[in-house]
Design an enzyme around this catalytic site. Structure first.
Site, mmCIF file in Angstrom:
data_model
loop_
_atom_site.group_PDB
_atom_site.id
_atom_site.type_symbol
_atom_site.label_atom_id
_atom_site.label_comp_id
_atom_site.label_asym_id
_atom_site.label_seq_id
_atom_site.Cartn_x
_atom_site.Cartn_y
_atom_site.Cartn_z
ATOM 1 N N HIS A 227 -2.389 -1.331 -4.701
ATOM 2 C CA HIS A 227 -4.049 -0.745 -5.399
ATOM 3 C C HIS A 227 -4.090 0.946 -4.513
ATOM 4 O O HIS A 227 -3.445 1.698 -4.331
ATOM 5 C CB HIS A 227 -4.757 -1.668 -3.453
ATOM 6 C CG HIS A 227 -4.757 -0.544 -2.533
ATOM 7 N ND1 HIS A 227 -5.437 -2.019 -0.899
ATOM 8 C CD2 HIS A 227 -4.126 -0.331 -2.116
ATOM 9 C CE1 HIS A 227 -4.473 -1.653 -0.480
ATOM 10 N NE2 HIS A 227 -4.115 0.031 -0.456
ATOM 11 N N SER B 141 0.615 -1.422 0.568
ATOM 12 C CA SER B 141 0.193 -0.043 -0.047
ATOM 13 C C SER B 141 1.335 1.527 0.058
ATOM 14 O O SER B 141 1.490 1.349 -0.463
ATOM 15 C CB SER B 141 -1.187 0.135 1.459
ATOM 16 O OG SER B 141 -1.716 0.650 1.166
#
Length: 358
Positions: free
Chosen positions: A108, A85
């Site tokens: 993401h 992330s």
């Protein structure tokens, strides 16, 4: 507070400064302002950043990324276990990005928890799309990947091995393995099968776990004693305060921008207060008590608490409403008849009737 990352500073320009980021980014983990201060204080020509983090606050990660890129130093980033992330953005800051064969990266689109009506959710969605575009542009600039390919990868949680990162440009070098250890509950870990296999092969023995648990408990006790002797006040990241202030002003609540900027420690918390403030303003308007709203909002009252306070105020106001007859004039010194006076008069008359009847 305990340090949320480790820096090994070099006394000379010939040896690199090593910064280890082994916590979440932002929140109660690695704070951007502390990280940047360490980067700026380095006298070394080279900075090595070791990463083992699940990610966290995207704005903090972007600040760390920009500080490394603007440092004028040669930056090497290295994944020690996982860069997931927001942590993958810190990885991207490296002029050289190193990954042992058994390490991983996950990327993401940004996400957040939010509540509110349709308009509030639309605002948050628009904001997330803008942040996502910025993040995608950063990945594209550092990896050389096409925007359409990155968009597909960012649409879901995309896990990459070291070799996949090298092929996609996220890593510039793959080196031999670092022994992986799985110290978390694998049954609860939401990992792809290929990633899970790496950690399952390195599960610790019960004896190792017992020893490490005992050592961790002793360390926690020592840390608790140290923390008890220090101030636990945590200064808010100025970037968060500015984001909260901007979001408050954009919601049409500029009068409370400074209050929310000081009180809220995250944009999510600010969005919740903005939504509840709108509802409180609407309730006060319906109750014809708009002047009550500012005090309730500044006191951080919930919508339920605000309703209760407004109903109490309305009931108190009803106790003092003038109800004189058109054909009569109130006795001198009175301003009318209240429900309280009516019941008091009724009770006095009842008492006299009982006495007369004896």
């Amino acid at each position: 507070m305990r340090p949320c990352f480790k820096i090994t500073a070099s006394a000379t320009a010939e040896k690199p400064t090593v910064i280890s980021v082994f916590e979440d980014i932002g929140f109660w983990g690695t704070q951007a302002k502390d990280f940047i201060a360490s980067v700026n204080a380095s006298v070394s020509a080279d900075i090595h950043v070791e990463i083992n983090s699940n990610g966290g606050d995207v704005f903090a990660a972007l600040a760390m990324y920009n500080a490394l890129r603007a440092s004028g130093k040669t930056v090497t980033t290295k994944v020690m276990g996982i860069a997931a992330s927001a942590a993958s953005l810190v990885l991207m800051a490296g002029d050289k990005r190193v990954m042992p064969k058994n390490t991983h990266v996950m990327i993401h689109n940004p996400s957040m928890f939010v509540g509110g009506n349709a308009d509030a959710l639309d605002e948050v969605a628009a904001m997330l799309r803008k942040i996502g575009s910025s993040v995608q542009a950063t990945y594209a600039a550092r990896t050389g990947m096409k925007d359409e390919d990155l968009a597909t990868m960012l649409a879901t949680d995309t896990w990459m091995t070291a070799d996949e990162c090298l092929a996609n440009g996220f890593a510039t070098e793959v080196v031999e393995d670092i022994k992986a250890t799985a110290s978390f509950d694998m049954d609860r870990a939401d990992l792809p099968a290929n990633i899970r296999a790496v950690y399952m092969s390195a599960q610790k023995t019960p004896e190792q776990i017992a020893e490490e648990t005992e050592a961790a408990a002793l360390a926690a006790e020592a840390e608790a004693r140290r923390v008890a002797d220090e101030s636990i006040a945590n200064a808010q990241d100025p970037a968060i305060a500015q984001q909260v202030s901007d979001a408050t002003a954009a919601a049409g609540l500029s009068a409370y921008a400074s209050v929310f900027a000081v009180a809220c420690t995250s944009l999510t918390e600010a969005q919740a207060r903005i939504q509840s403030s709108r509802e409180i303003i609407a309730i006060c308007a319906f109750a014809k008590r708009p002047d009550d709203a500012p005090a309730l909002i500044r006191a951080n009252k919930t919508v339920t608490e605000a309703r209760s306070a407004i109903l109490t105020a309305m009931a108190d106001a009803d106790e003092h409403v003038v109800t004189t007859s058109k054909s009569s004039t109130p006795p001198a010194g009175t301003a009318g008849v209240s429900s309280k006076n009516i019941w008091q008069s009724h009770n006095e008359q009842t008492s006299r009737t009982r006495k007369d009847g004896k």
